[in-house]
Design an enzyme around this catalytic site. Sequence first.
Site, PDB file in Angstrom:
ATOM      1  N   LYS A 106       0.844  -1.280   0.052  1.00  0.00           N
ATOM      2  CA  LYS A 106       0.217  -0.114  -0.073  1.00  0.00           C
ATOM      3  C   LYS A 106       0.764   1.274   0.115  1.00  0.00           C
ATOM      4  O   LYS A 106       0.604   2.211  -0.388  1.00  0.00           O
ATOM      5  CB  LYS A 106      -1.089   0.147   1.232  1.00  0.00           C
ATOM      6  CG  LYS A 106      -0.409  -0.318   2.495  1.00  0.00           C
ATOM      7  CD  LYS A 106      -0.680  -1.594   2.935  1.00  0.00           C
ATOM      8  CE  LYS A 106       0.198  -2.157   3.915  1.00  0.00           C
ATOM      9  NZ  LYS A 106      -0.198  -3.429   4.780  1.00  0.00           N
ATOM     10  N   GLU A 130      -4.986  -4.998  -5.507  1.00  0.00           N
ATOM     11  CA  GLU A 130      -6.148  -5.638  -4.717  1.00  0.00           C
ATOM     12  C   GLU A 130      -5.750  -5.709  -3.287  1.00  0.00           C
ATOM     13  O   GLU A 130      -6.581  -5.672  -2.347  1.00  0.00           O
ATOM     14  CB  GLU A 130      -6.854  -6.673  -5.534  1.00  0.00           C
ATOM     15  CG  GLU A 130      -8.058  -7.079  -4.718  1.00  0.00           C
ATOM     16  CD  GLU A 130      -9.089  -6.135  -4.972  1.00  0.00           C
ATOM     17  OE1 GLU A 130      -9.765  -5.920  -5.855  1.00  0.00           O
ATOM     18  OE2 GLU A 130      -9.387  -5.537  -3.852  1.00  0.00           O
ATOM     19  N   ILE A 137     -10.958  -8.512   1.105  1.00  0.00           N
ATOM     20  CA  ILE A 137     -12.316  -7.770   0.624  1.00  0.00           C
ATOM     21  C   ILE A 137     -11.856  -7.192  -0.819  1.00  0.00           C
ATOM     22  O   ILE A 137     -10.934  -6.477  -0.984  1.00  0.00           O
ATOM     23  CB  ILE A 137     -12.664  -6.711   1.554  1.00  0.00           C
ATOM     24  CG1 ILE A 137     -12.983  -6.824   2.816  1.00  0.00           C
ATOM     25  CG2 ILE A 137     -13.936  -5.609   0.692  1.00  0.00           C
ATOM     26  CD1 ILE A 137     -12.987  -5.731   3.659  1.00  0.00           C
ATOM     27  N   GLU A 191       2.226  -4.522  10.929  1.00  0.00           N
ATOM     28  CA  GLU A 191       3.353  -4.306  10.051  1.00  0.00           C
ATOM     29  C   GLU A 191       4.648  -4.652  10.611  1.00  0.00           C
ATOM     30  O   GLU A 191       4.779  -4.644  12.029  1.00  0.00           O
ATOM     31  CB  GLU A 191       3.323  -2.786   9.736  1.00  0.00           C
ATOM     32  CG  GLU A 191       2.106  -2.123   8.864  1.00  0.00           C
ATOM     33  CD  GLU A 191       2.053  -2.881   7.442  1.00  0.00           C
ATOM     34  OE1 GLU A 191       2.813  -2.781   6.834  1.00  0.00           O
ATOM     35  OE2 GLU A 191       1.072  -3.799   7.284  1.00  0.00           O
ATOM     36  N   LYS A 206      -3.921   3.430   2.742  1.00  0.00           N
ATOM     37  CA  LYS A 206      -5.155   2.677   2.168  1.00  0.00           C
ATOM     38  C   LYS A 206      -6.074   3.795   1.721  1.00  0.00           C
ATOM     39  O   LYS A 206      -6.659   3.509   0.896  1.00  0.00           O
ATOM     40  CB  LYS A 206      -5.743   1.569   3.092  1.00  0.00           C
ATOM     41  CG  LYS A 206      -4.657   0.594   3.307  1.00  0.00           C
ATOM     42  CD  LYS A 206      -5.018  -0.586   4.624  1.00  0.00           C
ATOM     43  CE  LYS A 206      -3.956  -1.625   4.751  1.00  0.00           C
ATOM     44  NZ  LYS A 206      -4.076  -2.265   5.965  1.00  0.00           N
TER      45      LYS A 206
HETATM   46  N1  HSE Z   1      -1.073  -4.370   9.182  1.00  0.00           N
HETATM   47  C1  HSE Z   1      -1.680  -4.371   8.372  1.00  0.00           C
HETATM   48  C2  HSE Z   1      -3.310  -4.466   9.197  1.00  0.00           C
HETATM   49  C3  HSE Z   1      -1.874  -5.541   7.575  1.00  0.00           C
HETATM   50  O1  HSE Z   1      -2.922  -4.588  10.664  1.00  0.00           O
HETATM   51  O2  HSE Z   1      -4.227  -4.161   8.879  1.00  0.00           O
HETATM   52  C4  HSE Z   1      -2.631  -5.433   6.248  1.00  0.00           C
HETATM   53  O3  HSE Z   1      -2.349  -4.199   5.380  1.00  0.00           O
END
Ligand code: HSE
Length: 429
Positions: A106, A130, A137, A191, A206
Amino acid sequence: MKKINLGLIGAGTIGSGVIRILQENAKEIAKRSGLQLNLHTICDLDIDKTKALLSNTTIKVTDSYQEVLTNPEITTIIELIGGITTAYEVAAKALQAGKIVVTANKALISEKGAELFALAKQNNTEIGYEAAVGGTIPIIRSMKTGFVTNSYQAIYGILNGTTNYILTKMEEEGLDYATALQQAQELGFAEQDPTFDVEGIDAGHKLSILGGLASGKCIPTREIYIEGIAKISKTEIRVAKELGYRIKLLGVYKFDGETIEARVHPTMVPLNHPIAGVMNEVNAIFLQTSYSGPAMLVGNGAGSLPTANAVLSDVVFYNTRIGRDSAIVETNYSQEAKLLPIGESSERFYIRFNTVDKPGVLGEITQILGKNQVSIASFRQSEVDEEPVELIVITHAVQENKLRKAIKEIDALTIAKKSSVVVRLENIS
Ligand code: HSE
């Protein structure tokens, strides 16, 4: 049947999920897609660990991504290394070589999307992302195709699994923040640097991607107001519930026909709204659209296999549509959207004042709120024996600058024992 040679770069949490799904289910995928997905080469710095994941020894393993990028037999590159430096080089070189690129990154799309979409177009190839938003989703595809006739009035997203997990465990099990975060890390949701999760940066990346698809322009993460969950205490979680709300870290996009708002912050949402019921690491994206009306998509937002499915769904989609998608929606990403500054946005607020227990306290507070055009929608004070006394106010919608000025004045009064706690509130309809 068309055979697609895949080069996988990065065999970590998501990469190992991709390997597992291909090893377990390639035949079923072939039946459904008409494509034979052949994992040709995997690149990872840890060659031994990668080889241990493989049941098929004909798959080549290397620690050189150049080797994967320059192999003409490989036509689709799956980039799962994270970060934006090497990942950008990998994606850019692969696109320049006319290969399809699929990524879960992202940060890469949010920060370097405009350049990569232009490269995809110039080289008549595709870049799929995606897996970058919402794990399970299919939100990118839905926004590009499923809701194609609509304009987007608002998007409210629980876009980070780790923070949703932490907030859930703090509420349901009374866990403290650090223990809940550790659990999320152990479950593989967080992460590499979990400050990206808890400080809202991951959700910001995002939201930048979703806002870009909604507005058709680039929404840089640096322009988005971002506030994490660090200041959310168990008190706020408890009081919110008593008042009929739940706190969620929301990505909020709004477009009123003139101005665009994009912000990420803890938000109180009504308990009876479906988004309030989305718990643990689950993500949800609630869309307010012009023709389709409201819609909500829900699913696991993180984790190896759900995200690996999104990766492979892009591999299938773009290998059957090559030359037909080529960043059509993202054409104008060279233009940046102008966002409404957070101070000028109008929202409702929850405020917890912490004061001494003396006559006239309430009068002083309401006088300052009134002077700054902050209108009170509801007020609550519980009888307690010790200070500070907690005065809970929910406001009507007010410009954030006015609210902040009032809070600053109140916190400077001698009646204030501790700084006030402010949480934004959205009565999503
Ligand atoms: N670290 C991210 C989360 C992982 O906790 O949603 C998915 O992008």
